[in-house]
Design a protein around this motif. Structure first.
Motif, PDB file in Angstrom:
ATOM      1  N   HIS A  38       0.824  -1.206   0.000  1.00 49.95           N
ATOM      2  CA  HIS A  38       0.000   0.000   0.000  1.00 49.95           C
ATOM      3  C   HIS A  38       0.864   1.264   0.000  1.00 49.95           C
ATOM      4  O   HIS A  38       0.652   2.178  -0.804  1.00 49.95           O
ATOM      5  N   HIS A  86      -3.294   9.576   0.869  1.00 47.29           N
ATOM      6  CA  HIS A  86      -2.417   8.544   1.442  1.00 47.29           C
ATOM      7  C   HIS A  86      -1.363   9.135   2.378  1.00 47.29           C
ATOM      8  O   HIS A  86      -0.983   8.494   3.361  1.00 47.29           O
ATOM      9  N   TRP A 136     -12.941   6.950  -0.048  1.00 49.39           N
ATOM     10  CA  TRP A 136     -12.434   7.373   1.255  1.00 49.39           C
ATOM     11  C   TRP A 136     -13.571   7.938   2.097  1.00 49.39           C
ATOM     12  O   TRP A 136     -14.483   8.559   1.552  1.00 49.39           O
ATOM     13  N   ASP A 170      -9.346   4.656   4.263  1.00 51.57           N
ATOM     14  CA  ASP A 170      -9.231   4.237   2.866  1.00 51.57           C
ATOM     15  C   ASP A 170     -10.044   2.955   2.729  1.00 51.57           C
ATOM     16  O   ASP A 170      -9.724   1.948   3.373  1.00 51.57           O
ATOM     17  N   HIS A 174      -7.452  -2.509  -1.804  1.00 52.14           N
ATOM     18  CA  HIS A 174      -6.007  -2.677  -1.585  1.00 52.14           C
ATOM     19  C   HIS A 174      -5.591  -2.325  -0.156  1.00 52.14           C
ATOM     20  O   HIS A 174      -4.526  -2.720   0.294  1.00 52.14           O
TER      21      HIS A 174
END
Ligand code: MN
Length: 205
Positions: A38, A86, A136, A170, A174
């Motif tokens: 990630h 992120h 998100w 998130d 993934h």
């Protein structure tokens, strides 16, 4: 640039922050394997894409927050949004939380705007489970200084709409599939155990 400079420039990206913990430190809530993919691959790819897309443009001189606000719709905004989301995501966790829930001004605002910490948590969990597909969920501060919980699709980010992102979950697969497979709700309920509330509170300024 000589070869070494080129090599260093390709490894170091201003868009990828150094993690404030070891890659296995958040286990078992987030495994080393998930962090390696990630942080090491997904975020790195968004950062590489963004760097290529803005090279030679006016955006190259801007901070990631400015890029997110100014980026044209499409690839530039999609990658910029994912980079900033992120960055905030990886920096908001700690293996050794000082607090289980926020104190100070953030605690006061949560009670004012949601009734209780538990009610805010419930709303954020529900929004995370209910978001269809990838995206998100953010606890944000709006222009009026009120807290809100907002879901966003894909790489969209509250900053684009004048809201300050404080805490973000998130919900792209993934983020959790290696550790939780399809159990998104279990992943989200575990994330609360590693939130660094000092970092989240700092973002209000
Ligand atoms: Mn992600």
């Amino acid at each position: 640039m000589n070869c070494l400079t080129v090599l260093i420039a390709s490894i170091m990206s201003n868009f990828v922050p150094t993690l404030p913990y070891a890659t296995d430190a958040l286990e078992p809530i987030i495994s080393k394997e998930t962090i390696d993919f990630h942080y090491g691959k997904h975020l790195q790819t968004y950062a590489n894409n963004l760097e290529k897309l803005i090279r030679g443009t006016a955006l190259e001189e801007e901070s990631i927050e400015e890029i997110v606000i100014d980026a044209p719709e499409g690839a530039v905004y999609n990658n910029a949004g994912q980079v900033m989301n992120h960055q905030l995501y990886f920096l908001q966790f700690t293996p050794t939380p000082r607090l289980e829930k926020p104190d100070g001004v953030l605690a006061t605002l949560i009670v004012r705007d949601f009734g209780s910490f538990e009610e805010m948590q419930k709303k954020m969990n529900e929004a995370s489970i209910g978001l269809f597909g990838s995206g998100w969920v953010w606890l944000c501060l709006n222009e009026k200084g009120q807290l809100e919980i907002n879901p966003y699709p894909n790489g969209d980010t509250p900053l684009r709409y004048g809201k300050t992102p404080l805490l973000g979950f998130d919900v792209w697969e993934h983020a959790y599939y290696l550790d939780y497979q399809n159990r998104r709700a279990d992943h989200i309920s575990n994330l609360w155990k590693i939130v660094n509330w000092d970092e989240v509170t700092r973002r209000m300024k």
